[in-house]
Scaffold this active site. Structure first.
Site, PDB file in Angstrom:
ATOM      1  N   ASN A   7      11.978  23.744 -16.911  1.00  0.00           N
ATOM      2  CA  ASN A   7      11.357  22.952 -17.976  1.00  0.00           C
ATOM      3  C   ASN A   7      11.517  23.761 -19.262  1.00  0.00           C
ATOM      4  O   ASN A   7      10.835  24.768 -19.483  1.00  0.00           O
ATOM      5  CB  ASN A   7       9.873  22.739 -17.635  1.00  0.00           C
ATOM      6  CG  ASN A   7       9.199  21.766 -18.579  1.00  0.00           C
ATOM      7  OD1 ASN A   7       9.733  21.451 -19.643  1.00  0.00           O
ATOM      8  ND2 ASN A   7       8.021  21.319 -18.205  1.00  0.00           N
ATOM      9  N   LYS A  14      10.060  27.387 -18.412  1.00  0.00           N
ATOM     10  CA  LYS A  14       9.217  27.382 -17.217  1.00  0.00           C
ATOM     11  C   LYS A  14      10.108  27.093 -16.014  1.00  0.00           C
ATOM     12  O   LYS A  14      11.075  26.331 -16.129  1.00  0.00           O
ATOM     13  CB  LYS A  14       8.147  26.299 -17.331  1.00  0.00           C
ATOM     14  CG  LYS A  14       7.070  26.597 -18.349  1.00  0.00           C
ATOM     15  CD  LYS A  14       6.053  25.472 -18.332  1.00  0.00           C
ATOM     16  CE  LYS A  14       5.130  25.592 -19.525  1.00  0.00           C
ATOM     17  NZ  LYS A  14       4.430  24.378 -19.844  1.00  0.00           N
ATOM     18  N   ARG A  87      14.357  19.351 -16.638  1.00  0.00           N
ATOM     19  CA  ARG A  87      13.618  18.338 -17.382  1.00  0.00           C
ATOM     20  C   ARG A  87      14.222  18.234 -18.786  1.00  0.00           C
ATOM     21  O   ARG A  87      14.350  19.238 -19.483  1.00  0.00           O
ATOM     22  CB  ARG A  87      12.152  18.738 -17.496  1.00  0.00           C
ATOM     23  CG  ARG A  87      11.363  17.757 -18.317  1.00  0.00           C
ATOM     24  CD  ARG A  87      10.079  18.355 -18.787  1.00  0.00           C
ATOM     25  NE  ARG A  87       9.352  17.385 -19.608  1.00  0.00           N
ATOM     26  CZ  ARG A  87       8.405  17.713 -20.462  1.00  0.00           C
ATOM     27  NH1 ARG A  87       8.053  18.972 -20.600  1.00  0.00           N
ATOM     28  NH2 ARG A  87       7.796  16.806 -21.170  1.00  0.00           N
ATOM     29  N   HIS A 176       6.643  11.917 -22.516  1.00  0.00           N
ATOM     30  CA  HIS A 176       5.794  12.259 -21.366  1.00  0.00           C
ATOM     31  C   HIS A 176       6.053  11.346 -20.164  1.00  0.00           C
ATOM     32  O   HIS A 176       5.192  11.195 -19.300  1.00  0.00           O
ATOM     33  CB  HIS A 176       4.291  12.176 -21.716  1.00  0.00           C
ATOM     34  CG  HIS A 176       3.838  13.201 -22.711  1.00  0.00           C
ATOM     35  ND1 HIS A 176       2.963  12.893 -23.723  1.00  0.00           N
ATOM     36  CD2 HIS A 176       4.132  14.504 -22.842  1.00  0.00           C
ATOM     37  CE1 HIS A 176       2.740  13.972 -24.448  1.00  0.00           C
ATOM     38  NE2 HIS A 176       3.444  14.966 -23.935  1.00  0.00           N
ATOM     39  N   HIS A 204      -2.202  10.632 -20.791  1.00  0.00           N
ATOM     40  CA  HIS A 204      -1.737  12.020 -20.658  1.00  0.00           C
ATOM     41  C   HIS A 204      -2.287  12.768 -21.876  1.00  0.00           C
ATOM     42  O   HIS A 204      -1.723  12.694 -22.968  1.00  0.00           O
ATOM     43  CB  HIS A 204      -0.207  12.043 -20.627  1.00  0.00           C
ATOM     44  CG  HIS A 204       0.386  13.412 -20.600  1.00  0.00           C
ATOM     45  ND1 HIS A 204       0.968  13.962 -19.483  1.00  0.00           N
ATOM     46  CD2 HIS A 204       0.481  14.359 -21.564  1.00  0.00           C
ATOM     47  CE1 HIS A 204       1.400  15.177 -19.753  1.00  0.00           C
ATOM     48  NE2 HIS A 204       1.123  15.441 -21.029  1.00  0.00           N
ATOM     49  N   GLY A 206      -2.985  16.205 -23.240  1.00  0.00           N
ATOM     50  CA  GLY A 206      -2.789  17.637 -23.092  1.00  0.00           C
ATOM     51  C   GLY A 206      -3.517  18.398 -24.180  1.00  0.00           C
ATOM     52  O   GLY A 206      -4.047  17.807 -25.120  1.00  0.00           O
ATOM     53  N   GLY A 208      -1.900  20.287 -26.080  1.00  0.00           N
ATOM     54  CA  GLY A 208      -0.919  20.252 -27.162  1.00  0.00           C
ATOM     55  C   GLY A 208      -0.589  18.814 -27.509  1.00  0.00           C
ATOM     56  O   GLY A 208      -1.214  18.200 -28.356  1.00  0.00           O
ATOM     57  N   GLY A 330      -7.308  15.790 -20.186  1.00  0.00           N
ATOM     58  CA  GLY A 330      -7.622  14.640 -19.338  1.00  0.00           C
ATOM     59  C   GLY A 330      -8.178  15.047 -17.988  1.00  0.00           C
ATOM     60  O   GLY A 330      -9.055  14.380 -17.437  1.00  0.00           O
ATOM     61  N   GLU A 331      -7.692  16.157 -17.463  1.00  0.00           N
ATOM     62  CA  GLU A 331      -8.151  16.602 -16.141  1.00  0.00           C
ATOM     63  C   GLU A 331      -9.400  17.469 -16.227  1.00  0.00           C
ATOM     64  O   GLU A 331     -10.247  17.439 -15.333  1.00  0.00           O
ATOM     65  CB  GLU A 331      -7.051  17.442 -15.460  1.00  0.00           C
ATOM     66  CG  GLU A 331      -5.816  16.657 -15.073  1.00  0.00           C
ATOM     67  CD  GLU A 331      -4.611  17.567 -14.828  1.00  0.00           C
ATOM     68  OE1 GLU A 331      -4.784  18.785 -14.596  1.00  0.00           O
ATOM     69  OE2 GLU A 331      -3.477  17.055 -14.883  1.00  0.00           O
TER      70      GLU A 331
END
Lengths: 399, 350
Positions: A7, A14, A87, A176, A204, A206, A208, A330-331
């Protein structure tokens, strides 16, 4: 089969090694501060066997970072990767599904550089490095924009002259997509509703970037981000929606220095711009839960924008089965979920405060029994989604 | 009661002569010409009204009304009578809206001189939006910029929305009525009103933002402007012209047509059909957004020049939608801007 997922960011890389079809993560890590020297040394954070190791290494470009990562993986006593999965944030109109890398693909990929000038060029550099260093390992590309290729024409067009839109390839691409698609499929499994029958709004959010996606019959029909990731919600440093006339005023004030305005809107706006202090919305949270009218204006403005889009997207996806919260905010931030879902009974949305505060497992249904719409919190896993995509591409090729 | 209403615009001043609500006479002054020739608005007014006299065009009136889009934060009511105090307040607004306010000040001066002692009123469109909540009116931009430029969202069709609100208020016995007011003018606009206060509006700090218009772009990804600058090397002025005069419905169908033409010309070409779909989709999105922040809607009112198109549009977009329910009432406000202004004046006297 072991798939090494990459990524690629502008100055980061990543990686995650995943065994498929078991869907087991073997190792992961991140190369940071790739490129010109910065105040801190470039390093690779490597995670394997529940241990985290910080390795300082000079990495002048993504090719260099890839070589270092490969070395670390080789020394980790794990099986070699069978496939590289990448990605790509932007596939333009060229790529509407995952593809295996070949010369033709690379040529088309070059044409997408200008659509994502920060992300696509280093990703292409990495793909070329992989071909050069490991020519026998197949590479598969998964595009964030591919999931949004189903956005209907009337939603993807901007109301500027068609000629300009065609010349500059301007349209709503959406972003996303990999994350949205992953959580949509997880929701479909969790709710036991076939994907083709699932209507949802995926949030989604985040720390950021952030975007909402309207989903009808399992397909993306709109996304808050547009031609670029600047449009839509208020993000950490991106402005989201603003009056186009403001951009023109800023250009006039800055003697038409486009790059300065680009930087201002991408890096100095959003939550950072509103607060003048912090780019992280979590720093604007009150010490205790208070009602919307008592909140500070940063949080109010941030939530208000999400509620507007949520209302829009529930309307176009109606009747909806679920609202999904995912990614860091969100999580992990129940209070933000609460503020977003508050006063949404018109849409059949009602949150259970206790469930919302006590997430024990993912996915988790946090809707009240009175809610007609399920509210789910699902942990996103873009790398796993990429690995699954890579696997099905290969399976499709073999069968 | 006979009134003269002036509509000062960028390049013209339109004036309407009314006997109560009946429009008797309509004409236009080109401000471009007067600036070129005489730089004196008074002499232009003088010439025009001499011409009226000569040609026996009756233009004897009791009061003068001047329509202003912009009210700044100085004026919170939509109609005020001109006096020295009001003139001082108007002068304070010169910084925020120099072109428009300057023209209005010149017009007031000319009217005072030409029509000595006739009462002059100024009617503001944006006053209705002065109490928009901060979280609706703010943009997520660097706080320091706010000292240099106006960065507040406002609406631009306040008089129509206010009328829609009054219509609903007269009809409903419910407190906290939730209204979505859709003004179908050349530059359409939607506002969400709850408890008689607007809390949502599609226009921005200028009318460039919002729904697509006949020639204006409406909402746009800011990244697109950057892309156009980078690729075409265009400056802000050229892009401004593109977004205000060559975009919207015109940009999509490549023809100079009105919203009315778009719907009534029965052109089944792909461009027309797509333009209609885009326009209707944007309306549906904004209605959803308004309902999202108001937690529902009791009334939807269509108003403006093309209020009647609301019937067709609502049939297209609300069918089988969340808004298709028995509790929602859809209304059409047929009043013209002149009528609304005269009504405002009458209400002031009553």
């Amino acid at each position: 089969m072991n798939i090494l997922i990459f990524n690629c960011g502008s100055s980061s890389l990543k990686y995650r090694l995943i065994s498929i079809p078991e869907e087991k993560e073997i190792l992961s890590g991140e190369a940071q501060r790739i490129g010109p020297k910065t105040s801190e040394p470039a390093r690779i954070i490597h995670r394997y066997n529940d241990k985290e190791e910080k390795i300082t290494a000079e990495m002048k470009d993504h090719k260099n970072a890839f070589e270092k990562i490969l070395n670390i993986i080789n020394n980790s006593n794990v099986p070699e990767p069978d496939i590289f999965g990448h990605r790509l944030v932007h596939g333009g109109d060229f790529f509407r599904k995952p593809v295996i890398v070949n010369k033709e693909v690379i040529n088309e990929l070059m044409l997408t550089k200008s659509l994502a000038p920060i992300h696509n060029p280093p990703a292409i550099e990495l793909i070329e490095a992989c071909s050069l260093i490991c020519p026998k390992v197949p590479q598969i590309l998964v595009f964030d924009t591919a999931f949004h290729s189903t956005i209907p024409e009337y939603a993807s067009y901007y109301t500027i002259p068609k000629k300009i839109q065609d010349q500059l390839k301007i349209k709503k691409y959406g972003f996303h997509g990999t994350s949205h698609f992953y959580v949509i499929k997880e929701a479909s499994k969790y709710l036991d509703i076939q994907l083709k029958n699932l209507n949802a709004v995926s949030c989604h959010i985040g720390s950021g970037g952030a975007s909402l996606c309207a989903v009808k019959n399992g397909k993306s029909i709109d996304n808050t981000m547009g031609f670029s990731p600047l449009q839509g919600l208020i993000m950490s440093t991106r402005c989201g929606d603003i009056d186009p006339a403001i951009v023109l005023k800023l250009l006039t004030m800055n003697n038409c220095k486009v790059n300065d305005i680009d930087k201002l809107l991408n890096k100095k706006s959003g939550v950072l711009g509103l607060s003048g202090k912090s780019a992280d919305i979590r720093d604007s949270l009150p010490a205790k839960n208070i009602n919307f009218e008592q909140l500070n204006s940063v949080l109010q403005t941030y939530i208000w924008r999400i509620k507007k889009y949520l209302g829009s997207y529930i309307t176009i996806s109606w009747p909806i089965n679920t609202i999904i919260f995912t990614d860091t905010i969100g999580e992990e931030v129940p209070y933000i979920r609460k503020l977003i879902c508050e006063n949404m009974e018109f849409f059949g949305v009602k949150l259970d405060d206790e469930l919302n505060e006590n997430i024990k497992t993912f996915p988790m249904d946090i809707s009240s029994i009175k809610s007609k719409v399920k509210i789910l919190v699902i942990k996103t896993n873009e790398e796993l989604e990429i690995a699954r995509n890579c696997y099905s591409v290969l399976k499709g090729k073999r069968s | 009661m006979k009134s003269m209403i002036f509509y000062p615009k960028k390049l013209t001043i339109e004036y309407h002569y009314l006997d109560n609500n009946n429009l008797i006479y309509i004409n236009m002054i080109s401000t471009k010409n007067y600036r070129k020739k005489t730089n004196n608005l008074y002499s232009i007014l003088d010439q025009i009204f001499e011409y009226h006299k000569k040609n026996k065009i009756e233009t004897v009136f009791d009061n003068i009304l001047i329509h202003s889009i912009y009210s700044g934060k100085e004026f919170n009511t939509s109609i005020v009578k001109i006096n020295n105090f009001i003139l001082r307040k108007l002068k304070k607004m010169l910084y925020d809206s120099p072109i428009q306010i300057n023209l209005i000040l010149e017009l007031i001066k000319a009217c005072q001189k030409k029509f000595n002692k006739k009462p002059i009123y100024i009617i503001f469109e944006t006053a209705f939006f002065n109490y928009l909540p901060v979280y609706e009116s703010s943009y997520a931009l660097d706080v320091n910029l706010k000292n240099n430029i106006s960065l507040t969202r406002t609406g631009y069709n306040g008089l129509f929305h206010e009328q829609a609100m009054d219509l609903v208020d007269n009809e409903s016995s419910k407190s906290n009525v939730k209204l979505i007011s859709i003004c179908l003018n050349k530059n359409p606009e939607i506002t969400g009103v709850i408890n008689k206060k607007p809390i949502f509006v599609t226009s921005g700090s200028t009318p460039m933002e919002g729904l697509p218009g006949e020639r204006r772009s409406g909402r746009l990804d800011p990244g697109i402007i950057i892309k156009i600058c980078q690729e075409y090397k265009w400056g802000p002025e050229k892009i401004n012209d593109l977004l205000l005069n060559e975009s919207g419905i015109f940009g999509l169908v490549n023809k100079n047509i009105s919203l009315k033409d778009l719907y009534e010309k029965n052109d089944k070409s792909r461009d027309y059909e797509l333009a209609k779909k885009i326009f209707e989709y944007q309306i549906l999105l904004e209605c959803g957004a308004a309902a999202g922040v108001m937690n529902g809607v009791d009334y939807i009112v269509f108003s403006g020049l093309y209020y009647y198109l609301g019937k067709l549009i609502s049939k297209h977009i609300f069918k089988n939608s969340l808004f298709h329910n028995n509790n929602l009432k859809i209304k059409y406000l047929s009043k013209k801007l002149d009528e609304i202004i005269i009504e405002k004046l009458n209400n002031r006297f009553n």
